[in-house]
Write an enzyme that holds these catalytic residues in place. Sequence first.
Site, PDB file in Angstrom:
ATOM      1  N   ASN A 127       7.857  12.292 -49.799  1.00 24.40           N
ATOM      2  CA  ASN A 127       6.642  11.608 -50.020  1.00 24.40           C
ATOM      3  C   ASN A 127       6.138  10.702 -48.734  1.00 24.40           C
ATOM      4  OD1 ASN A 127       8.951   9.935 -50.956  1.00 24.40           O
ATOM      5  ND2 ASN A 127       7.401   8.541 -52.053  1.00 24.40           N
ATOM      6  N   GLU A 185      18.607   6.144 -54.430  1.00 26.12           N
ATOM      7  CA  GLU A 185      17.370   5.351 -54.497  1.00 26.12           C
ATOM      8  C   GLU A 185      16.434   6.342 -55.341  1.00 26.12           C
ATOM      9  OE1 GLU A 185      16.826   2.366 -53.636  1.00 26.12           O
ATOM     10  OE2 GLU A 185      18.649   2.071 -52.450  1.00 26.12           O
ATOM     11  N   CYS A 224       6.996   5.889 -54.657  1.00 26.01           N
ATOM     12  CA  CYS A 224       8.145   5.385 -55.575  1.00 26.01           C
ATOM     13  C   CYS A 224       7.623   4.008 -56.093  1.00 26.01           C
ATOM     14  CB  CYS A 224       9.459   5.546 -55.207  1.00 26.01           C
ATOM     15  SG  CYS A 224       9.745   4.543 -53.580  1.00 26.01           S
ATOM     16  N   GLU A 272      19.750  -0.798 -50.292  1.00 28.44           N
ATOM     17  CA  GLU A 272      19.550  -0.406 -49.057  1.00 28.44           C
ATOM     18  C   GLU A 272      18.907  -1.508 -48.064  1.00 28.44           C
ATOM     19  OE1 GLU A 272      17.927   3.467 -48.630  1.00 28.44           O
ATOM     20  OE2 GLU A 272      19.608   4.614 -49.195  1.00 28.44           O
TER      21      GLU A 272
END
Length: 480
Positions: free
Chosen positions: A150, A248, A282, A461
Site C-alpha cells: 500500500n 505491524e 492501514c 517501531e
Amino acid sequence: MKKIFNYIDGKLVSAKNGDWIDNFEPATGEKYSLIPDSNAEDVEAAFIAAEKAFKSWSVRPVQERSDIMLKIASLIESKQQDLAEAESIDNGKPVDLANAVDIPRASSNMKFFATGILHYASESHQLNEVAINYTLRKPIGVVGCISPWNLPLYLFTWKIAPALAAGNTVIAKPSEITPMTAFLFSEICIEAGLPNGVLNIVHGYGPKVGAPITEHKGIKAISFTGGTKTGEQIAKVAAPMFKKLSLELGGKNPNIIFDDCNFNKAVSVSVLSSFANQGQICLCGSRIFIQEKIYEKFKSEFVKKVKKLTIGDPKNKETKIGAIVSKDHMEKVKSYIDLAQQEGGIILTGGGNRTIEGRCKDGYFLEPTVIEGLPYDCRTNQEEIFGPVVTLNSFKTEEEVLMYANSTKYGLSSTVWTENITKANRMAKALDAGIVWINCWLVRDLRTPFGGVKHSGVGREGGFNAFNFFTEQTNVCISY
Ligand code: NAD
C-alpha cells in the site's frame, strides 16, 4: 518488457530458476513489467552475502554507515519525480500523492535513522559503591524485512533504515504486487556505494520468498508489515525459533466525531482519512461514529464532499482517487460492498466500479463508497476491507461509542474529534489503539512509537523503539 531484478551481493540478478512473474499497472490493467519468481535458493544466496557483509558492516564506524545512508537519501530526493511516477504506475495511487507523501517519506526515513543512530547511547547504572553496569547494544546479525503494497517505498525504507543504521545486514522482500520502487532503490544503493551484501532484495511471492526468510535458521529477526493472517503464519514459524519479531498488522480504525467538534475540519479531514490512497492505508478510519445531534448534518456534508472527489487516471494532477492496487483486491473490496447490502446497509454514495475513458478503460477503479444503517457488530463493521469503503454510525454517549470502537479484534489507530480536551484525554486512555489522533489524522512524528494492540500487531517501531528492536543488549557489570 521492463525487467525487475533481485539485488543480491551488490548485483542485479534474475531468480536462479529463471522464472518471472507478470507485473500489472492497475490504472490500465496491462502487464508492464516482469519480476523474478524467486524461491528459497535465492534467499539462501542473499543470506550468504548478508552473513559475509555483516562482519564488516557491523563494525564499521557508525558515522560511515550514517554517511552512506544519507547519500542514499539525497539520491532519492534527486530522483523524486521518477520515483513518484514509478510508484504511481505500479500501485495505482495518484502521482501527486506519491510526490507529496510516499517518496519524501522514503528519504525522510533514511535521514531520520541515519542521524538517529548517532544519538543512540548505551545506558549505565551505578549500584552504590558495589559495581557499575553498562549496557552494550549490538546489532543482531542478518535480519529479514517484509513489506506490503500500500505504501511500497515508504514502508520498505521504514524497516530497512533502522536495521542498517544499527549495523545489521538485511534481506528484504517487497510486495510482489508493487516491486518497482524497491528495484529502483537497489539501483540507488549501488550508485551510493552501499557495500555488497549489506542490503539484499529478493522479489517474489510470499510463500516462496517471505516464508523461507521467516524459516531461515540464520536470520535472527523479522520485521513484518502486512495482513493479520500473514502475521499469524509468520509468528507460528518464528516463535519456536525464538526470533525477534515485530509485527505491524491490519486495522479497522474508528473515527469518532463528537457534537462539540470543529465541524468543518472534522468533515474535511474525515474525507481524507476515509479515502486517501483509495482507503488503502492501514490507518484509514473506516468506521465513522457520529454523535446523534450532528449525525444528519455530518452525513450530508460528508457525502457532498465525497461525491466531488475526482476519480481518474493517477497520472492526472486533479485525480484524488486512483486505481485499486490489483484486480483481486478490487474484487475483495466489491464483495464487502455486496456483503454490506446483504447485512442491511444503505449505500449513500458510490457502491461500484467506475469506468474511466481512454487509456484507463480497463483499470481497476472503484467509487468511494459510504454506507449507513449497519449494526456495529456486523461483518462489514468488524472485518478489515482496506479499500474506499466507510460506514457511518450514530451514537449517543461516550460509553456507547467506546464500546463500539473497541468491539473489533483490531487496535491500530483511532481518531477523536472534540473541542473538549478532558473528554479527548479520557477517550485516548480508554481506546484500544496504539495511536490516537485528536482533531487530526496521519500527523506523524517519526520519533513516536508506532504500532498496534490486539490483532493489529506486536511491538513498536519508530524512533529508538526501532533501534531497540534491531539490537541485542548485553549488560556488563564491573565490580568497583
Ligand atoms: P500481506 O500480508 O498479504 O503481504 C505482506 C507481505 O508479506 C508481502 O510482501 C507478501 O508477499 C508477504 N507474505 C505473504 N505471505 C507470506 C508468508 N507466508 N510468509 C512471509 N511473507 C509473506 O499484506 P498486503 O496485502 O501486502 O498488505 C495489506 C495489509 O497490510 C493490510 O492488512 C494492512 O492493514 C496491513 N498494513 C499494516 C500496516 C501497519 O503499519 N500496521 C501498514 C501497512 C499495511
